[in-house]
Motif scaffolding. Structure first.
Motif, PDB file in Angstrom:
ATOM      1  N   VAL A   1       0.857  -1.187   0.000  1.00 44.99           N
ATOM      2  CA  VAL A   1       0.000   0.000   0.000  1.00 44.99           C
ATOM      3  C   VAL A   1       0.889   1.231   0.000  1.00 44.99           C
ATOM      4  CG1 VAL A   1      -0.195   0.000   2.547  1.00 44.99           C
ATOM      5  CG2 VAL A   1      -1.904   1.206   1.191  1.00 44.99           C
ATOM      6  N   ALA A   2       0.503   2.228  -0.812  1.00 41.71           N
ATOM      7  CA  ALA A   2       1.215   3.510  -0.797  1.00 41.71           C
ATOM      8  C   ALA A   2       0.693   4.321   0.377  1.00 41.71           C
ATOM      9  CB  ALA A   2       0.964   4.267  -2.099  1.00 41.71           C
TER      10      ALA A   2
ATOM     11  N   THR B 162      -3.232  10.770   6.850  1.00 40.06           N
ATOM     12  CA  THR B 162      -4.361  11.516   7.417  1.00 40.06           C
ATOM     13  C   THR B 162      -5.697  11.028   6.870  1.00 40.06           C
ATOM     14  OG1 THR B 162      -4.392  13.227   5.704  1.00 40.06           O
ATOM     15  CG2 THR B 162      -2.950  13.606   7.597  1.00 40.06           C
TER      16      THR B 162
ATOM     17  N   PRO C 206      -8.159  20.795   1.228  1.00 38.36           N
ATOM     18  CA  PRO C 206      -8.631  20.014   2.380  1.00 38.36           C
ATOM     19  C   PRO C 206      -8.139  20.658   3.676  1.00 38.36           C
ATOM     20  CG  PRO C 206      -6.917  18.816   1.159  1.00 38.36           C
ATOM     21  CD  PRO C 206      -7.302  20.000   0.339  1.00 38.36           C
TER      22      PRO C 206
ATOM     23  N   SER D 284      -9.531  14.394  -3.085  1.00 38.92           N
ATOM     24  CA  SER D 284      -9.900  15.226  -1.938  1.00 38.92           C
ATOM     25  C   SER D 284     -10.525  16.550  -2.342  1.00 38.92           C
ATOM     26  CB  SER D 284      -8.653  15.501  -1.094  1.00 38.92           C
ATOM     27  OG  SER D 284      -8.136  14.284  -0.624  1.00 38.92           O
TER      28      SER D 284
ATOM     29  N   GLN E 144      -7.404  20.752  10.676  1.00 36.03           N
ATOM     30  CA  GLN E 144      -8.777  20.570  11.108  1.00 36.03           C
ATOM     31  C   GLN E 144      -9.440  19.535  10.225  1.00 36.03           C
ATOM     32  OE1 GLN E 144      -7.755  23.694   9.971  1.00 36.03           O
ATOM     33  NE2 GLN E 144      -7.027  24.332  11.971  1.00 36.03           N
TER      34      GLN E 144
HETATM   35  C1  LIG Z   1      -7.934  16.572  10.516  1.00 33.38           C
HETATM   36  C2  LIG Z   1      -8.247  16.076   9.153  1.00 33.38           C
HETATM   37  C3  LIG Z   1      -8.922  16.911   8.264  1.00 33.38           C
HETATM   38  C4  LIG Z   1      -9.227  16.467   6.978  1.00 33.38           C
HETATM   39  N1  LIG Z   1      -9.879  17.311   6.115  1.00 33.38           N
HETATM   40  C5  LIG Z   1     -10.189  16.885   4.873  1.00 33.38           C
HETATM   41  C6  LIG Z   1     -10.877  17.747   3.956  1.00 33.38           C
HETATM   42  O1  LIG Z   1     -11.189  18.890   4.252  1.00 33.38           O
HETATM   43  N2  LIG Z   1     -11.178  17.270   2.733  1.00 33.38           N
HETATM   44  C7  LIG Z   1     -10.828  16.022   2.349  1.00 33.38           C
HETATM   45  O2  LIG Z   1     -11.112  15.664   1.231  1.00 33.38           O
HETATM   46  N3  LIG Z   1     -10.183  15.189   3.196  1.00 33.38           N
HETATM   47  C8  LIG Z   1      -9.843  15.591   4.442  1.00 33.38           C
HETATM   48  N4  LIG Z   1      -9.195  14.744   5.303  1.00 33.38           N
HETATM   49  C9  LIG Z   1      -8.829  13.397   4.857  1.00 33.38           C
HETATM   50  C10 LIG Z   1      -7.366  13.269   4.350  1.00 33.38           C
HETATM   51  O3  LIG Z   1      -6.570  14.329   4.803  1.00 33.38           O
HETATM   52  C11 LIG Z   1      -7.332  13.233   2.848  1.00 33.38           C
HETATM   53  O4  LIG Z   1      -7.972  12.075   2.391  1.00 33.38           O
HETATM   54  C12 LIG Z   1      -5.909  13.272   2.253  1.00 33.38           C
HETATM   55  O5  LIG Z   1      -5.968  13.368   0.866  1.00 33.38           O
HETATM   56  C13 LIG Z   1      -5.066  12.091   2.622  1.00 33.38           C
HETATM   57  O6  LIG Z   1      -3.716  12.394   2.290  1.00 33.38           O
HETATM   58  P1  LIG Z   1      -2.524  11.614   2.994  1.00 33.38           P
HETATM   59  O7  LIG Z   1      -1.268  12.103   2.369  1.00 33.38           O
HETATM   60  O8  LIG Z   1      -2.621  11.727   4.438  1.00 33.38           O
HETATM   61  O9  LIG Z   1      -2.829  10.148   2.494  1.00 33.38           O
HETATM   62  P2  LIG Z   1      -2.823   8.775   3.295  1.00 33.38           P
HETATM   63  O10 LIG Z   1      -3.802   8.804   4.406  1.00 33.38           O
HETATM   64  O11 LIG Z   1      -1.435   8.390   3.602  1.00 33.38           O
HETATM   65  O12 LIG Z   1      -3.395   7.828   2.152  1.00 33.38           O
HETATM   66  C14 LIG Z   1      -4.685   7.983   1.668  1.00 33.38           C
HETATM   67  C15 LIG Z   1      -4.860   7.065   0.473  1.00 33.38           C
HETATM   68  O13 LIG Z   1      -4.018   7.519  -0.569  1.00 33.38           O
HETATM   69  C16 LIG Z   1      -3.213   6.464  -1.035  1.00 33.38           C
HETATM   70  N5  LIG Z   1      -1.964   7.076  -1.473  1.00 33.38           N
HETATM   71  C17 LIG Z   1      -1.154   7.907  -0.785  1.00 33.38           C
HETATM   72  N6  LIG Z   1      -0.129   8.281  -1.547  1.00 33.38           N
HETATM   73  C18 LIG Z   1      -0.268   7.691  -2.733  1.00 33.38           C
HETATM   74  C19 LIG Z   1       0.489   7.678  -3.933  1.00 33.38           C
HETATM   75  N7  LIG Z   1       1.602   8.381  -4.089  1.00 33.38           N
HETATM   76  N8  LIG Z   1       0.035   6.931  -4.968  1.00 33.38           N
HETATM   77  C20 LIG Z   1      -1.094   6.220  -4.860  1.00 33.38           C
HETATM   78  N9  LIG Z   1      -1.841   6.194  -3.751  1.00 33.38           N
HETATM   79  C21 LIG Z   1      -1.441   6.919  -2.697  1.00 33.38           C
HETATM   80  C22 LIG Z   1      -3.116   5.515   0.119  1.00 33.38           C
HETATM   81  O14 LIG Z   1      -2.821   4.212  -0.327  1.00 33.38           O
HETATM   82  C23 LIG Z   1      -4.478   5.636   0.722  1.00 33.38           C
HETATM   83  O15 LIG Z   1      -5.379   4.801   0.043  1.00 33.38           O
HETATM   84  C24 LIG Z   1      -8.877  15.164   6.593  1.00 33.38           C
HETATM   85  C25 LIG Z   1      -8.198  14.345   7.496  1.00 33.38           C
HETATM   86  C26 LIG Z   1      -7.885  14.781   8.774  1.00 33.38           C
HETATM   87  C27 LIG Z   1      -7.170  13.876   9.701  1.00 33.38           C
END
Ligand SMILES: Cc1cc2nc3c(=O)[nH]c(=O)nc-3n(C[C@H](O)[C@H](O)[C@H](O)COP(=O)(O)OP(=O)(O)OC[C@H]3O[C@@H](n4cnc5c(N)ncnc54)[C@H](O)[C@@H]3O)c2cc1C
Ligand SMILES: Cc1cc2nc3c(=O)[nH]c(=O)nc-3n(C[C@H](O)[C@H](O)[C@H](O)COP(=O)(O)OP(=O)(O)OC[C@H]3O[C@@H](n4cnc5c(N)ncnc54)[C@H](O)[C@@H]3O)c2cc1C
Lengths: 418, 500
Positions: B79-80, B85, B144, B160, B498
């Motif tokens: 998994v990537a 978050t 986000p 997102s 947030q």
């Molecule tokens: C406090 C908080 C607030 C948030 N607010 C929002 C918001 O306003 N709007 C919103 O849409 N979401 C929100 N989110 C959800 C989250 O932040 C988003 O989904 C964000 O895009 C996840 O990014 P990440 O880098 O943390 O990904 P991760 O949680 O690490 O991964 C998410 C998914 O992406 C995949 N992935 C990661 N990197 C890659 C890559 N390079 N290639 C292929 N797949 C990949 C992973 O396998 C997984 O399925 C929030 C979360 C939190 C905790």
């Protein structure tokens, strides 16, 4: 209407010369010869029955783009969406509309306009169907501001070659549940499934549209003016440049005062022989602009996609190769999105093929693509409709194989890629 | 039997490790100790935890393909992971699987201020793109709330959104091309052919469009070409208070129906308003039944003209108080109050569940009334702070684990998501399906729909090793016990990010 075989017709909708399929030949060798038939279903279930047949199927909308991509081999059945041409559910307050795939864009726009709304989408042929437009992945000048049809589709009902009726998305503008099957169909040219229904996000009709025109803009100036626009905050909805006319047209949509202010800002920012068109002039300019890429039989039409910009090298190469081949090349370019449409007229098939080959090589050298939307008879034997395959072609092949293992939907459309 | 399987899995992991070290050299960071791996056992949906077998942190994007190929060779799921978050368990590892953590690939490689394109590595944070683009007066539009930490790779996977997506669209609208290590181990650029010279409409099926939002099940993004926007000339913001929830909802509909597309329309109900006000003193009216935050942006005159229309519409719909941000400081205060909602929720309840669902915008009032009914029936309070302009609800189900309310809260949250579907909406507007809602997918999609989607998945990933067990309901998953409570991301607790 279902199953009622209409008079024999070719996939292009023209009467077949002697009642046989135009591509009768090798591909059909093992099957007994059967006359091509056309089916016009009116419901999704009838549509499913229509495609769950044997032999190759050509899906047809209005029929304005059946020549796009490589010719389809041996289509036994043409399934026309002409009987699926209704608005199913327009929710003006939600700004969404649910339509059947065979509705014509102009019909839909008229319905939306009654509510002060529109689909912000302006391909050259407004008589085309919405399903056909999605399948061709087509877009007009306003793609710059509003995106292509894929950005406006929020839900889809597809009928796949095995008869499966599948939906994705829905009626809401924000939705991340499940894969987006509608995106998959964007550009699929009838090879994956039938777009039976779509739900679209509509927008308020802008109160006004203003057009500023700059004349005598050579390639280098067109590039410079385009960058001046992209570096400003005046948000043009379209920027178009034409050769050999060498005009640059810039369009603004918005409130009456707002669009006027932005057009004024553009006038003070741009240099050269400037004019703002009045409403009548603008209307006829954009009509003729759309018409200039519409070809006559005997013409060849190429579409190139490159990174944004007008590449002086590509424009120069086009006219040089055209001169050498003794043909006329009419270029329409959307510099801010890197789309070029070239209509080739005059001389013979060999000259057209030569131009396609040579210019394609130039475009591919800068990472772009050239596909054929239409060609002069005879060109097909000399040059492929698709050039260099993208690196993702293997996934496309597998997608095609998974959805249409018997290769029944528009076989040959993506030749030589798959 | 089981013992044998465990031994086989361990051997396969060892083989993967051997291969990747041989191919990638010492710059590939390997985390194999149990404590190190522990940090990767969950994303922000902390109720789900699986300890990965191996965590690999590529130092260079060229190391990603060898990792995927090694996993493929030895049949190991992977998994990537971006910042972790995700709120639906998307980055949850498979048992004895590999985590490919992309956080170190975080460079902004190029910003082209003419073509309005940036080329970025997948581990770049959402906000870092705008920070670099800002030097040219540009920004990356999807915002986000987690943008300080979440990565563009995660954004692409989840498609997102954010408060300002009402006008500007979601991640999908802003991604031109994605360089991907496909699950077959090859590298291809989707949506173009040259990631350094991305074009708008590449021929063939829109695989880029499929990849965005596929929750990491179609390959690993190694470079992404995103569109940038020019910063708007003008921004105007107001807060409108209403005596009841339906009036606020009607105002949302009225603004949309008037043909105005604000940059953002956010709504808070009384419970949320009071919590925020007590925490931050942002100047909200504690007595208001509901408040809307409406923001418009664009060209100066146009923005002013439409802003006046919006103000008038609020007044026509029984607005009891209209507060217009006089300057940038007041605008920032209004948003700070809105964004403090999550931190403030702790004042109301020791535990809560966050739900994410969408309804057609005209059915917001009905949805909120339905939520109120469900809440009353369950005997649990629900606070609402959400993206009203998109119809994207984020109900917070408040409960006390100590009082044994957990299962009731779980059920209430699930009922709310399914209520959204019943109102013609969706299970998720932005947090994704992941493992969290995979079991609810049949509420929204028929078996034929899911089969078609699975065919598409299989075209990308014939071996089924790329982020398995996500999005699609599986008997193994859907037989499992309840998911459990949301626990805040550590950065949320510090107020850096947030949740909405
Ligand atoms: C406090 C908080 C607030 C948030 N607010 C929002 C918001 O306003 N709007 C919103 O849409 N979401 C929100 N989110 C959800 C989250 O932040 C988003 O989904 C964000 O895009 C996840 O990014 P990440 O880098 O943390 O990904 P991760 O949680 O690490 O991964 C998410 C998914 O992406 C995949 N992935 C990661 N990197 C890659 C890559 N390079 N290639 C292929 N797949 C990949 C992973 O396998 C997984 O399925 C929030 C979360 C939190 C905790
Ligand atoms: C001479 C000419 C010039 C044109 N010039 C321009 C131009 O300059 N600029 C421009 O933007 N556009 C141009 N167009 C194209 C046009 O605007 C549309 O892209 C096209 O017409 C699609 O709609 P249709 O209903 O006519 O499709 P058809 O021609 O009937 O079909 C087009 C393709 O889509 C498939 N298809 C049709 N309906 C469906 C469906 N429901 N589901 C799945 N697949 C389907 C067909 O199998 C076929 O491969 C031109 C067309 C022509 C003929």
């Amino acid at each position: 209407m279902v199953g009622a075989p209409s008079s024999a017709s070719t996939p292009d909708g023209k009467p077949a010369p002697n009642g046989t399929s135009p591509a009768d030949g090798a591909a059909a060798a093992s099957e007994p010869p059967a006359s091509p038939r056309s089916i016009t279903p009116t419901t999704v279930k009838d549509l499913r029955d229509a495609v769950s047949t044997v032999g190759a199927v050509l899906i047809r909308g209005t029929g304005t783009a059946t020549t796009w991509g490589a010719p389809v081999r041996d289509a036994r059945t043409t399934v026309s969406l002409a009987g699926m041409d209704r608005v199913l559910d327009h929710r003006p307050a939600d700004m969404t509309v649910h339509v059947q795939g065979g509705i014509r864009l102009d019909v839909l726009q008229a319905e939306l306009a009654e509510h002060g709304q529109w689909l912000p989408y302006d391909p050259a042929r407004s008589e085309a169907t919405i399903g056909g437009l999605l399948a061709t992945g087509d877009a007009g000048p306003r793609r710059l501001a509003y995106g292509s049809l894929r950005e406006l589709v929020i839900g889809a009902t597809m009928v796949f070659p095995d008869g499966a009726i599948a939906k994705s998305g829905g009626h809401v503008i924000k939705n991340v549940a499940g894969y987006d099957l509608a995106k998959l169909c964007h550009g699929s040219l009838g090879t994956l499934g039938v777009v039976a229904e779509l739900v679209l996000r509509v927008h308020p009709l802008p109160a006004t549209s203003r057009t500023v025109m700059v004349r005598d803009v050579d390639t280098a100036s067109a590039q410079r003016l385009t960058w001046a626009l992209t570096r400003s905050a005046i948000e043009p909805s379209a920027v178009e440049w034409c050769e050999p006319e060498q005009v640059l047209a810039v369009r603004f949509d918005g409130t009456a005062d707002g669009a006027a202010a932005r057009a004024a800002a553009a006038r003070s920012m741009l240099t050269g022989s400037l004019a703002e068109l009045d409403a009548g002039e603008a209307h006829s300019f954009w009509e003729s602009h759309a018409a200039r890429v519409v070809a006559e039989p005997g013409d060849t039409v190429m579409r190139a996609a490159t990174r944004p910009g007008i590449d002086p090298g590509l424009v120069g190469a086009l006219s040089a190769w055209a001169d050498r081949a003794g043909v006329k090349a009419l270029l329409t370019c959307s510099p801010a999105t890197g789309a070029y449409t070239v209509r080739v007229t005059g001389s013979d098939a060999k000259a057209h093929a030569e131009l396609v080959k040579n210019w394609r090589a130039s475009v591919e050298a800068v990472g772009g693509f050239v596909m054929l939307r239409r060609r002069r008879p005879g060109v097909d034997a000399m040059v492929e409709s698709w050039g260099r395959a993208p690196g993702s072609v293997e996934v496309m092949r597998r997608v095609k194989g998974n959805f249409d293992p018997e290769n029944r939907f528009a076989p040959g459309r993506f030749a030589p890629w798959f | 039997m089981e013992l044998q399987a465990a031994t086989d899995r361990r051997r396969a992991l060892e083989a993967v490790l051997r291969d990747v070290i041989a191919e990638c050299g010492p710059s590939l960071r390997v985390l194999s100790g149990q404590a190190e791996r522990r940090a990767y056992e969950t994303d922000a949906l902390t109720a789900h935890r699986v300890l990965p077998g191996l965590v690999l942190l590529p130092a260079d994007r060229s190391q990603v393909a060898p990792i995927v190929r090694a996993c493929l060779r030895h049949g190991v799921p992977y998994v990537a992971r971006g910042a972790g978050t995700g709120l639906s368990g998307g980055a949850l590892p498979a048992e004895s699987g590999v985590v490919i953590a992309l956080a170190k690939l975080n460079r902004i490689l190029d910003v082209d201020p003419d073509r309005l394109v940036a080329i970025v590595e997948p581990g770049a944070t959402n906000l870092s793109i705008s920070a670099v683009a800002g030097e040219f007066g540009l920004y990356y539009a999807p915002d986000p709330s987690s943008q300080v930490v979440c990565t563009i790779g995660g954004n692409v996977a989840e498609n997102s959104g954010g408060a300002h997506c009402l006008k500007y669209g979601f991640t999908s609208h802003h991604v031109l091309a994605v360089e991907t290590v496909l699950p077959d181990g090859t590298v291809a650029v989707l949506g173009s052919d040259d990631i350094e010279a991305p074009c708008y409409d590449a021929p063939g099926y829109d695989l880029r469009g499929v990849f965005v939002g596929a929750e990491g099940t179609c390959g690993v993004a190694t470079r992404i070409a995103v569109r940038l926007l020019r910063k708007p000339e003008a921004v105007r913001t107001l807060v409108a208070d209403f005596p009841d929830v339906p009036s606020a909802c009607e105002t949302v509909s009225a603004v949309i129906a008037a043909g105005i597309v604000p940059a953002a329309i956010e709504m808070m109900d009384n419970l949320a308003i009071r919590a925020c006000e007590d925490a931050v003193h942002a100047g909200y009216d504690r007595e208001a039944a509901a408040s809307l935050i409406i923001e418009l942006d664009g060209h100066g005159e146009e923005c002013a003209e439409l802003f006046d229309q919006v103000s008038a519409l609020c007044s026509e719909h029984a607005c009891t108080r209209l507060r217009i941000a006089a300057d940038e400081a007041e605008r920032a205060a209004i948003w700070a109050g809105r964004k403090a909602a999550f931190a403030a929720m702790g004042r109301l309840s020791p535990e809560f569940l966050l739900q994410d669902g969408v309804v057609p915008r005209t059915r917001l009032a009905e949805a909120l009334a339905g939520i109120a009914d469900l809440s009353a029936a369950a005997g649990l309070r629900v606070a609402n702070v959400f993206h009203a302009g998109d119809g994207n609800l984020h109900p917070l189900v408040l409960y006390r684990e100590a009082d044994g309310q957990g299962p009731a809260a779980e059920k209430l949250a699930a009922d709310i998501a399914e209520l959204c579907v019943a109102l013609g909406g969706s299970l998720s507007g932005e947090h994704g399906i992941g493992v969290d809602k995979a079991c609810s997918m049949p509420k929204m999609f028929s078996p034929a729909d899911l089969t078609a989607m699975d065919r598409l998945r299989a075209a990308f990933d014939p071996s089924g090793l790329c982020n398995p067990g996500k999005v699609f309901p599986t008997p193994a998953l859907c037989g499992e016990a309840r998911a459990g409570a949301y626990q805040p991301h550590p950065l949320e607790e510090t107020g850096k990010i947030q949740r909405w």
